[in-house]
Design an enzyme around this catalytic site. Structure first.
Site, PDB file in Angstrom:
ATOM      1  N   GLY A   1      17.221 -49.670 -54.840  1.00 45.33           N
ATOM      2  CA  GLY A   1      18.872 -50.148 -55.774  1.00 45.33           C
ATOM      3  C   GLY A   1      19.612 -48.984 -55.351  1.00 45.33           C
TER       4      GLY A   1
ATOM      5  N   GLU B   1      16.869 -40.622 -66.770  1.00 48.25           N
ATOM      6  CA  GLU B   1      17.317 -39.841 -65.467  1.00 48.25           C
ATOM      7  C   GLU B   1      18.303 -39.212 -65.385  1.00 48.25           C
ATOM      8  OE1 GLU B   1      16.940 -41.400 -62.040  1.00 48.25           O
ATOM      9  OE2 GLU B   1      15.190 -42.187 -62.774  1.00 48.25           O
TER      10      GLU B   1
ATOM     11  N   HIS C   1      22.589 -45.736 -62.034  1.00 47.06           N
ATOM     12  CA  HIS C   1      23.160 -45.129 -63.280  1.00 47.06           C
ATOM     13  C   HIS C   1      23.991 -45.346 -63.954  1.00 47.06           C
ATOM     14  CE1 HIS C   1      19.909 -41.771 -61.039  1.00 47.06           C
ATOM     15  NE2 HIS C   1      19.596 -42.582 -62.299  1.00 47.06           N
TER      16      HIS C   1
ATOM     17  N   CYS D   1      27.258 -37.086 -60.032  1.00 42.95           N
ATOM     18  CA  CYS D   1      26.197 -37.034 -59.913  1.00 42.95           C
ATOM     19  C   CYS D   1      26.021 -34.999 -59.436  1.00 42.95           C
ATOM     20  CB  CYS D   1      25.508 -37.362 -58.585  1.00 42.95           C
ATOM     21  SG  CYS D   1      25.977 -39.318 -58.948  1.00 42.95           S
TER      22      CYS D   1
HETATM   23  O1  SUG Z   1      18.402 -40.598 -57.334  1.00 35.35           O
HETATM   24  N1  SUG Z   1      19.190 -40.148 -54.070  1.00 35.35           N
HETATM   25  C1  SUG Z   1      20.323 -40.122 -55.114  1.00 35.35           C
HETATM   26  C2  SUG Z   1      21.561 -40.494 -55.820  1.00 35.35           C
HETATM   27  C3  SUG Z   1      21.792 -39.658 -56.869  1.00 35.35           C
HETATM   28  C4  SUG Z   1      23.028 -39.774 -57.783  1.00 35.35           C
HETATM   29  N2  SUG Z   1      22.922 -39.494 -59.651  1.00 35.35           N
HETATM   30  C5  SUG Z   1      23.693 -39.737 -60.184  1.00 35.35           C
HETATM   31  N3  SUG Z   1      24.030 -40.926 -59.971  1.00 35.35           N
HETATM   32  N4  SUG Z   1      23.809 -39.187 -61.549  1.00 35.35           N
HETATM   33  C6  SUG Z   1      18.761 -40.622 -56.434  1.00 35.35           C
HETATM   34  O2  SUG Z   1      18.631 -42.284 -55.854  1.00 35.35           O
HETATM   35  C7  SUG Z   1      18.539 -40.368 -52.445  1.00 35.35           C
HETATM   36  C8  SUG Z   1      17.399 -39.600 -51.130  1.00 35.35           C
HETATM   37  C9  SUG Z   1      17.613 -40.011 -50.104  1.00 35.35           C
HETATM   38  O3  SUG Z   1      17.589 -41.657 -49.553  1.00 35.35           O
HETATM   39  O4  SUG Z   1      17.006 -39.475 -48.676  1.00 35.35           O
HETATM   40  C10 SUG Z   1      18.764 -40.078 -53.474  1.00 35.35           C
HETATM   41  O5  SUG Z   1      17.752 -39.387 -53.716  1.00 35.35           O
END
Ligand code: SUG
Length: 443
Positions: free
Chosen positions: A24, A174, A249, A367
């Site tokens: 997602g 989250e 998010h 983020c």
């Molecule tokens: O939770 N990506 C994180 C990105 C978080 C972004 N945060 C906010 N929008 N606040 C996540 O999806 C990807 C790791 C990987 O695929 O190697 C990851 O965890």
């Protein structure tokens, strides 16, 4: 008394990689198995902190978690010395080892939900680390997050730390990525907006393609734990169609600063009602910029992370918007930004930053930061050595240069040398940031 919003950014860890772990999150899926550059990722994040510090904004640093997480591998059945655990996991379950190697703690917006003392009944700043149960690689973060937050905010007269919510689907949390606070001045009681993707009883308003990570039950529990005034709390549901287009998010589609809410017109279910409620709770002082889909589509918002920008108030009272480079590369979004900064006195300055290494995993400027509103006494009571200044910046630049690799692919994650390198780096970091022995390998 004065109060400020301090942005605490997650320093990118030495194992930053692209494992395609987040369903997602379109960028994470798209960059699966591509080669990362941890050194550049850490430098890009540090440059953002420095750029804001140079603008007079208070900026803090959150240390990365140790990865790979050997203790989790032990809990999953591997045994022996650390090196034996690592080698067995690399041989038998390389994908599991990769998940335990994610540098995902860099996205500090997911670390915790924080309520300023002005909003909480007992006049303390409240912290609840997010349980992050929606993805295994992130579900292993809360314990370390709690230790790091306690090492920084360690005065019980001012700071109250809660346990994460129970680790079950009903309470999937989250953190601040789905939380915004609106206020006129940071030291006045504010209105806290909790955004959720789904609630237990309601199966009709849910995304069909991608998971909704935050639950209403989790948001409600946090508001209770923080003892917020119910009249100053608004709950909103994320538009499930937006989640299905990659808005995993709320901070991918909305951002607030003081009394300004900058969001897409398709961010929330029953959006008009939500804005009305916020307006009421803010006694008519809410200023909302709702961007029409005819100007910016959700697809554009997801591709450019326009709403994952940071809007920050400068010392002269004007607002700055810090956007990722991707916004400048989209003629449509760039034109829109030029227009609002020219017309709208709310946002007068645009800063553009290259955060591509983090963006490729779905993490934009907002983020990477956890907002903590602190008054004068609280700021004085927190660990001063994590606050950005020219000296810390120089030390961290040198530290990254010395310890980080400039390329990491999936074979490299199976290299036992990486464990040793990381530990050496983190040991030195705890000295730079004066955090004490926070990592398990140091005890
Ligand atoms: O939770 N990506 C994180 C990105 C978080 C972004 N945060 C906010 N929008 N606040 C996540 O999806 C990807 C790791 C990987 O695929 O190697 C990851 O965890």
């Amino acid at each position: 008394m004065n109060a400020w919003e301090v942005n605490f950014d997650g320093l990118v860890g030495p194992t930053h990689n692209y494992a395609g772990l987040s369903q997602g999150n379109l960028a994470s899926e798209q960059h699966k198995s591509t080669t990362s550059n941890p050194k550049l990722a850490a430098q890009q994040g540090l440059e953002k902190m420095k750029r804001l510090h140079d603008q007079g904004i208070l900026q803090g640093v959150l240390a990365p978690h140790e990865r790979p997480d050997i203790n989790i591998l032990r809990r999953l059945g591997f045994s022996g010395s650390d090196s034996e655990v690592f080698r067995a996991a690399a041989k038998h379950t390389p994908d599991l080892l990769k998940a335990c190697s994610s540098a995902s703690s860099m996205w500090a917006a997911n670390a915790a939900t924080v309520s300023p003392s002005a909003d909480c009944e007992n006049g303390k700043v409240h912290f609840t680390p997010a349980n992050l149960i929606s993805n295994f690689h992130r579900s292993i973060e809360p314990e370390m997050t709690a230790s790091i937050l306690k090492a920084i905010f360690n005065d019980p007269r001012h700071f109250q730390h809660h346990l994460p919510l129970p680790c079950v689907d009903t309470f999937a949390d989250e953190g601040a990525a789905n939380h915004n606070r609106l206020c006129l001045n940071h030291n006045d009681p504010g209105v806290e907006l909790f955004v959720y993707g789904r609630s237990s009883g309601d199966y009709s308003t849910r995304p069909s393609r991608f998971p909704a990570r935050q639950t209403k039950e989790a948001s409600q529990a946090i508001a209770r734990k923080h003892k917020l005034n119910p009249d100053k709390v608004v709950y909103a549901q994320q538009n499930p169609e937006a989640i299905d287009q990659g808005v995993f998010h709320n901070d991918v589609i909305a951002v607030a600063n003081r009394n300004l809410l900058f969001c897409h017109e398709e961010a929330f279910v029953n959006q008009n009602k939500i804005i009305e409620k916020l307006q009421q709770a803010m006694a008519g002082h809410l200023n909302c910029i709702e961007v029409p889909a005819s100007h910016i589509s959700i697809k554009d918002a997801v591709n450019t992370y326009l709403f994952n920008s940071q809007i920050l108030t400068l010392a002269d009272g004007s607002n700055l918007i810090l956007v990722p480079e991707e916004c400048k590369q989209s003629p449509n979004v760039w034109k829109y930004l030029q227009e609002i900064s020219a017309e709208n006195k709310e946002i007068s300055k645009i800063e553009v930053m290259d955060l591509r290494q983090s963006m490729n995993n779905g993490g934009g400027p907002a983020c990477l930061r956890l907002r903590v509103v602190l008054n004068e006494n609280e700021l004085a009571a927190c660990n001063q050595s994590v606050l950005m200044n020219d000296e810390i910046y120089d030390q961290l630049s040198g530290w990254i240069e010395k310890h980080y690799r400039d390329r990491l692919d999936h074979q490299d994650l199976l290299d036992p040398q990486l464990v040793l390198e990381t530990r050496l780096a983190l040991d030195e970091l705890t000295q730079i940031l004066q955090l004490g022995s926070i990592y398990p390998f140091q005890r």
